[in-house]
Design a protein around this motif. Structure first.
Motif, PDB file in Angstrom:
ATOM      1  N   LEU A 628     -14.653 -25.346  14.353  1.00 31.17           N
ATOM      2  CA  LEU A 628     -14.308 -24.569  13.162  1.00 31.17           C
ATOM      3  C   LEU A 628     -12.821 -24.205  13.184  1.00 31.17           C
ATOM      4  O   LEU A 628     -12.351 -23.536  14.113  1.00 31.17           O
ATOM      5  CB  LEU A 628     -15.158 -23.293  13.102  1.00 31.17           C
ATOM      6  CG  LEU A 628     -14.939 -22.379  11.895  1.00 31.17           C
ATOM      7  CD1 LEU A 628     -15.289 -23.091  10.599  1.00 31.17           C
ATOM      8  CD2 LEU A 628     -15.774 -21.102  12.043  1.00 31.17           C
ATOM      9  N   THR A 629     -12.085 -24.684  12.192  1.00 36.20           N
ATOM     10  CA  THR A 629     -10.654 -24.371  12.086  1.00 36.20           C
ATOM     11  C   THR A 629     -10.502 -23.028  11.373  1.00 36.20           C
ATOM     12  O   THR A 629     -10.978 -22.859  10.236  1.00 36.20           O
ATOM     13  CB  THR A 629      -9.914 -25.468  11.303  1.00 36.20           C
ATOM     14  OG1 THR A 629     -10.154 -26.716  11.951  1.00 36.20           O
ATOM     15  CG2 THR A 629      -8.434 -25.190  11.245  1.00 36.20           C
ATOM     16  N   LEU A 630      -9.819 -22.076  12.029  1.00 35.41           N
ATOM     17  CA  LEU A 630      -9.679 -20.719  11.476  1.00 35.41           C
ATOM     18  C   LEU A 630      -8.310 -20.532  10.831  1.00 35.41           C
ATOM     19  O   LEU A 630      -7.287 -20.812  11.459  1.00 35.41           O
ATOM     20  CB  LEU A 630      -9.862 -19.681  12.580  1.00 35.41           C
ATOM     21  CG  LEU A 630     -11.225 -19.659  13.283  1.00 35.41           C
ATOM     22  CD1 LEU A 630     -11.195 -18.661  14.441  1.00 35.41           C
ATOM     23  CD2 LEU A 630     -12.320 -19.306  12.309  1.00 35.41           C
ATOM     24  N   PRO A 631      -8.258 -20.044   9.571  1.00 32.79           N
ATOM     25  CA  PRO A 631      -6.965 -19.655   8.996  1.00 32.79           C
ATOM     26  C   PRO A 631      -6.358 -18.524   9.827  1.00 32.79           C
ATOM     27  O   PRO A 631      -7.058 -17.846  10.591  1.00 32.79           O
ATOM     28  CB  PRO A 631      -7.328 -19.190   7.590  1.00 32.79           C
ATOM     29  CG  PRO A 631      -8.657 -19.825   7.302  1.00 32.79           C
ATOM     30  CD  PRO A 631      -9.357 -19.914   8.625  1.00 32.79           C
ATOM     31  N   HIS A 632      -5.053 -18.329   9.688  1.00 30.24           N
ATOM     32  CA  HIS A 632      -4.364 -17.320  10.494  1.00 30.24           C
ATOM     33  C   HIS A 632      -5.004 -15.940  10.329  1.00 30.24           C
ATOM     34  O   HIS A 632      -5.205 -15.459   9.212  1.00 30.24           O
ATOM     35  CB  HIS A 632      -2.885 -17.245  10.086  1.00 30.24           C
ATOM     36  CG  HIS A 632      -2.105 -16.243  10.893  1.00 30.24           C
ATOM     37  ND1 HIS A 632      -1.798 -16.436  12.220  1.00 30.24           N
ATOM     38  CD2 HIS A 632      -1.586 -15.025  10.544  1.00 30.24           C
ATOM     39  CE1 HIS A 632      -1.132 -15.408  12.670  1.00 30.24           C
ATOM     40  NE2 HIS A 632      -0.975 -14.527  11.662  1.00 30.24           N
ATOM     41  N   GLY A 633      -5.384 -15.347  11.443  1.00 30.00           N
ATOM     42  CA  GLY A 633      -5.944 -14.002  11.441  1.00 30.00           C
ATOM     43  C   GLY A 633      -7.420 -13.938  11.166  1.00 30.00           C
ATOM     44  O   GLY A 633      -8.017 -12.863  11.229  1.00 30.00           O
ATOM     45  N   ALA A 634      -8.059 -15.050  10.837  1.00 28.08           N
ATOM     46  CA  ALA A 634      -9.477 -15.049  10.490  1.00 28.08           C
ATOM     47  C   ALA A 634     -10.345 -15.018  11.744  1.00 28.08           C
ATOM     48  O   ALA A 634      -9.897 -15.347  12.846  1.00 28.08           O
ATOM     49  CB  ALA A 634      -9.808 -16.266   9.644  1.00 28.08           C
ATOM     50  N   HIS A 635     -11.599 -14.600  11.560  1.00 24.52           N
ATOM     51  CA  HIS A 635     -12.569 -14.551  12.637  1.00 24.52           C
ATOM     52  C   HIS A 635     -13.790 -15.393  12.304  1.00 24.52           C
ATOM     53  O   HIS A 635     -14.063 -15.685  11.142  1.00 24.52           O
ATOM     54  CB  HIS A 635     -13.008 -13.096  12.895  1.00 24.52           C
ATOM     55  CG  HIS A 635     -11.893 -12.212  13.335  1.00 24.52           C
ATOM     56  ND1 HIS A 635     -11.240 -11.358  12.473  1.00 24.52           N
ATOM     57  CD2 HIS A 635     -11.302 -12.045  14.554  1.00 24.52           C
ATOM     58  CE1 HIS A 635     -10.300 -10.696  13.126  1.00 24.52           C
ATOM     59  NE2 HIS A 635     -10.312 -11.098  14.401  1.00 24.52           N
ATOM     60  N   VAL A 636     -14.543 -15.742  13.380  1.00 25.73           N
ATOM     61  CA  VAL A 636     -15.763 -16.543  13.215  1.00 25.73           C
ATOM     62  C   VAL A 636     -16.906 -15.631  12.806  1.00 25.73           C
ATOM     63  O   VAL A 636     -17.103 -14.562  13.399  1.00 25.73           O
ATOM     64  CB  VAL A 636     -16.101 -17.272  14.528  1.00 25.73           C
ATOM     65  CG1 VAL A 636     -17.410 -18.041  14.390  1.00 25.73           C
ATOM     66  CG2 VAL A 636     -14.983 -18.218  14.921  1.00 25.73           C
ATOM     67  N   LEU A 637     -17.683 -16.090  11.807  1.00 20.19           N
ATOM     68  CA  LEU A 637     -18.891 -15.367  11.427  1.00 20.19           C
ATOM     69  C   LEU A 637     -20.077 -15.931  12.208  1.00 20.19           C
ATOM     70  O   LEU A 637     -20.033 -17.075  12.705  1.00 20.19           O
ATOM     71  CB  LEU A 637     -19.150 -15.510   9.928  1.00 20.19           C
ATOM     72  CG  LEU A 637     -18.155 -14.821   9.000  1.00 20.19           C
ATOM     73  CD1 LEU A 637     -18.475 -15.137   7.544  1.00 20.19           C
ATOM     74  CD2 LEU A 637     -18.171 -13.306   9.211  1.00 20.19           C
ATOM     75  N   ALA A 638     -21.118 -15.149  12.307  1.00 19.25           N
ATOM     76  CA  ALA A 638     -22.311 -15.617  13.028  1.00 19.25           C
ATOM     77  C   ALA A 638     -22.887 -16.835  12.310  1.00 19.25           C
ATOM     78  O   ALA A 638     -23.080 -16.796  11.089  1.00 19.25           O
ATOM     79  CB  ALA A 638     -23.341 -14.501  13.088  1.00 19.25           C
ATOM     80  N   PRO A 639     -23.154 -17.947  13.029  1.00 15.99           N
ATOM     81  CA  PRO A 639     -23.729 -19.142  12.391  1.00 15.99           C
ATOM     82  C   PRO A 639     -25.099 -18.821  11.800  1.00 15.99           C
ATOM     83  O   PRO A 639     -25.839 -17.987  12.311  1.00 15.99           O
ATOM     84  CB  PRO A 639     -23.836 -20.141  13.539  1.00 15.99           C
ATOM     85  CG  PRO A 639     -22.913 -19.630  14.597  1.00 15.99           C
ATOM     86  CD  PRO A 639     -22.913 -18.150  14.472  1.00 15.99           C
TER      87      PRO A 639
END
Length: 749
Positions: A628-639
């Motif tokens: 998963l490629t994250l934009p700057h400052g973004a976090h991963v959500l629970a799948p």
């Protein structure tokens, strides 16, 4: 040393001497020890054993004689080498599991398929020739071969044997010479003869056409030849390649057992049992309960593999065993033999049969010429005897009156010396009147035979016809059915670790600090487990012990570990960093498990996501793989797991401002990695400044309700109540009612 003494010795450079000596040795090994000759398919030691046994009168109808007697004759008269090597060559020719058509009929202990070298000493065994050996010997005294002095010049031995069948293919052979080797598999007699007769009728036939009659090797055992017909044709075209043979088996479903009843050529049953038992001991065959050898006199090969239940895939178990044991073996094919010109070379099937037929045709021609010469000599003698009978009184008078009757008889009746000699050797009992009738009858028979012989020898077509007739007669006498079925099979594949493990239900638990453990069963309450001080429950996933557990970290990387290798939930587990190497500062945030084709929705709180199959997240790398490629400052959500029936499913997305959007799941792409597509229409600037982000996502099966949890408040929206929130992917959706805008989670109910 004086000059006169040194002149008595020949001198030459060491390099030149060594080169010539090694070349001589090489040629000896190639021509006189390691490679068979195309004519009779035998090496010198084998040829001498067969010939010596025939000279001892050890035919198939004779009494057995001690093998030591045969070996003694071979060594003393024709083959001055080691007795052990000579006896071993003799043993191989007697073993029905080594030779397709044995040349020696042995009595006593001649070894076993498990241990071919377990034969008794030659002083204990007895032997004689088999009926098949007549194919090599029956024409020996008929002018068919050249005779050469033995090693001491005291005796004569045949340079080759006049084989009536292509023994070089029927029994095959192997040998290692200097710089070359041979590996010829055995073949079926009837098929080889069919190929020969086809080539006699169609001299322009190629190897592919001959393969219609001789499709492949026929080993002494009943194992399957599993190489494809196309590969076999290519092997016979080139003269080299590799052939695979596989054990034959059947599955007895009622007893849940696999029964192996035929092993590959030269495969030892005891060794195969050891190989399978070693895997059972090492727990590499958990689906196998027991292994038994039930072989006896009635069933020479019967190995039973007892499975744990009828649910076990017997075909898959056998594929694994074919790949990891000698239940399947490969055999090198290299048709390298000494040709009629005395030189070794690699033959194609067509060239080999053509050259053998050339040898056979010449052998038949020599035999017929020898017979014609005998017939003509006998007719000549009979003509003289008939003259004597017609003038019997005068002949008797000359014999009684003359001191030297031979020249007188020759002059009086115009006889040759041989005719006169035959008359003088007549016994009185043969002077009866009936003898004249017998002579005339024999003359008529021999005249007819001479015409037939002259007719055959005068026509190349008639000669080939004679060769063909004799081949077909020998095939009818010595031929048998094919033993090794030709069945095309796929290359076997060994089971991997996950297939070998029992598929027991497990629950993988991940703690906030990145510690992991696995509990048996799916009824575990992961939140009720004990955790280390300062740690607590984060996530869990339900799967099987033979499946990998996938972990997702805060940088969007995925990692996989076999579930059965994780520590038990009875302990507090171990840190994932002990086995994995995430980037510095990364934290594990979720755990996934299930079938490889299971699908999940991966998303970031920046509002982008996509669908991915669990199999795409598997990685054997300690550092995992970027998913998963994250934009700057973004976090991963629970799948979020995507339900199996997802054609009409919907995605629910809610932002930190309370905007809820529902759109069809089909509008999201399925990808292996990347940033994904926009889920919710949040202004980019707000996302960048973290003023508004996605808080939660959920996938709703068709006709499902949505439960919105916001702190102590929660509400279940019916399908009709969700209508205002439905729109296309990427839209803003609609605001939730006051009191529900600080959403913690969304649930499909």
């Amino acid at each position: 040393m004086t000059a006169s003494a040194s002149s008595e010795f020949e001198t030459q450079p060491l390099r030149q001497f060594a080169e010539r000596a090694y070349l001589d040795y090489s040629m000896y090994v190639i021509l006189d020890r390691a490679l068979p000759h195309i004519s009779d398919g035998l090496k010198p030691v084998q040829r001498r054993i067969v010939y010596a046994m025939s000279e001892l009168g050890l035919s198939a109808a004779a009494k057995y004689k001690k093998s030591a007697r045969t070996v003694g004759d071979v060594l003393g008269k024709y083959h001055p080498h080691g007795d052990a090597a000579c006896y071993e060559a003799m043993v191989h020719m007697a073993q029905p599991f080594t030779y397709r058509y044995p040349l020696v009929d042995g009595q006593g202990n001649w070894g076993s398929p498990d241990d071919p070298k377990s034969f008794a000493a030659m002083r204990y065994t007895e032997s004689r020739l088999t009926a098949y050996s007549r194919v090599l010997l029956s024409e020996l005294g008929q002018g068919t071969v050249e005779w050469v002095p033995n090693f001491d010049g005291a005796l004569q031995e045949p340079e080759r044997l006049p084989a009536r069948l292509p023994n070089v293919l029927l029994n095959g052979g192997s040998g290692i010479a200097v710089g070359m080797a041979t590996d010829i598999p055995p073949h079926n007699l009837r098929e080889a003869v069919a190929a020969c007769t086809h080539l006699l009728d169609n001299p322009e036939a190629d190897s592919d056409q001959l393969c219609e009659h001789l499709p492949g090797p026929d080993f002494p055992t009943a194992a399957e030849v599993v190489t494809s017909p196309a590969e076999l044709k290519a092997i016979y075209r080139r003269g080299n390649g590799s052939v695979r043979a596989r054990a034959r088996w059947e599955y007895e479903r009622e007893q849940a057992q696999i029964v192996i009843h035929a092993l590959p050529y030269q495969a030892a049953g005891a060794k195969i049992m050891e190989q399978i038992a070693a895997q059972i001991t090492a727990r590499k065959l958990p689906m196998v309960e027991d292994l038994r050898d039930e072989s006896d006199h009635d069933a020479p090969v019967r190995f039973v593999i007892q499975l744990r239940s009828r649910k076990v895939d017997a075909q898959r178990v056998m594929e694994h065993l074919f790949a990891t044991t000698d239940l399947e073996r490969s055999y090198r094919v290299h048709l390298n033999v000494i040709g009629l010109d005395g030189r070794p070379r690699v033959f194609s099937l067509r060239d080999l049969l053509a050259e053998w037929l050339e040898f056979r045709t010449e052998t038949v021609r020599r035999r017929l010429r020898w017979r014609l010469d005998k017939v003509e000599k006998r007719l000549h003698i009979l003509a003289g005897l008939l003259t004597a009978y017609l003038n019997i009184d005068e002949v008797i008078a000359i014999i009684r009156a003359e001191d030297e009757p031979k020249p007188v008889l020759m002059e009086r009746f115009g006889l040759t010396e041989s005719q006169a000699e035959a008359i003088l050797e007549l016994r009185l009992r043969h002077l009866a009147k009936l003898e004249e009738m017998k002579i005339r009858g024999e003359q008529d028979e021999l005249e007819q035979e001479r015409k037939q012989l002259e007719q055959i020898l005068g026509s190349e077509q008639e000669l080939r016809k004679q060769v063909k007739t004799e081949l077909e007669e020998d095939a009818a006498t010595h031929g048998d059915e094919r033993r090794s079925p030709l069945v095309e099979r796929e290359q076997p594949r060994a089971m991997d670790e996950t297939e070998l493990m029992p598929a027991e239900p497990v629950t993988v638990v991940l703690s906030q600090k990145g510690w992991v453990r696995a509990a048996k069963g799916h009824e575990v309450d992961p939140e009720a487990l004990s955790y280390k001080s300062g740690d607590g429950y984060l996530d869990h996933a339900q799967g099987r012990s033979n499946q990998p557990a996938v972990f997702l970290d805060s940088t969007g990387r995925a990692y996989a570990l076999p579930a059965h290798t994780l520590p038990s939930a009875r302990s507090q587990g171990e840190p994932l960093t002990k086995r994995l190497s995430p980037p510095e500062g990364a934290k594990f945030q979720a755990v996934l498990a299930g079938e490889a084709q299971s699908r999940f929705l991966l998303a970031s709180d920046a509002g982008y996501g996509f669908i991915v199959s669990l199999g795409e997240l598997f990685s054997r790398n300690r550092a995992g793989k970027a998913v998963l490629t994250l934009p700057h400052g973004a976090h991963v959500l629970a799948p979020v797991r995507v339900p199996l029936a997802s054609e009409d499913a919907e995605v629910a997305v809610v932002s930190s401002n309370g905007n809820l959007l529902l759109f069809p799941l089909a509008e999201l792409p399925e990808m292996a990695r990347g940033k994904g597509n926009k889920l919710l229409g949040i202004p980019p600037q707000k996302v960048k400044e973290r003023q508004e982000i996605v808080l939660a996502i959920s996938v709703l099966p068709p006709e499902s309700k949505l439960k919105v949890v916001a702190g102590k408040s929660e509400k279940i929206f019916s399908t009709a109540q969700l209508e205002p929130f439905r729109a296309e992917r990427g839209k803003r959706g609609a605001l939730l009612p006051r009191g529900l805008r600080r959403v913690e989670r969304l649930e499909a109910v």
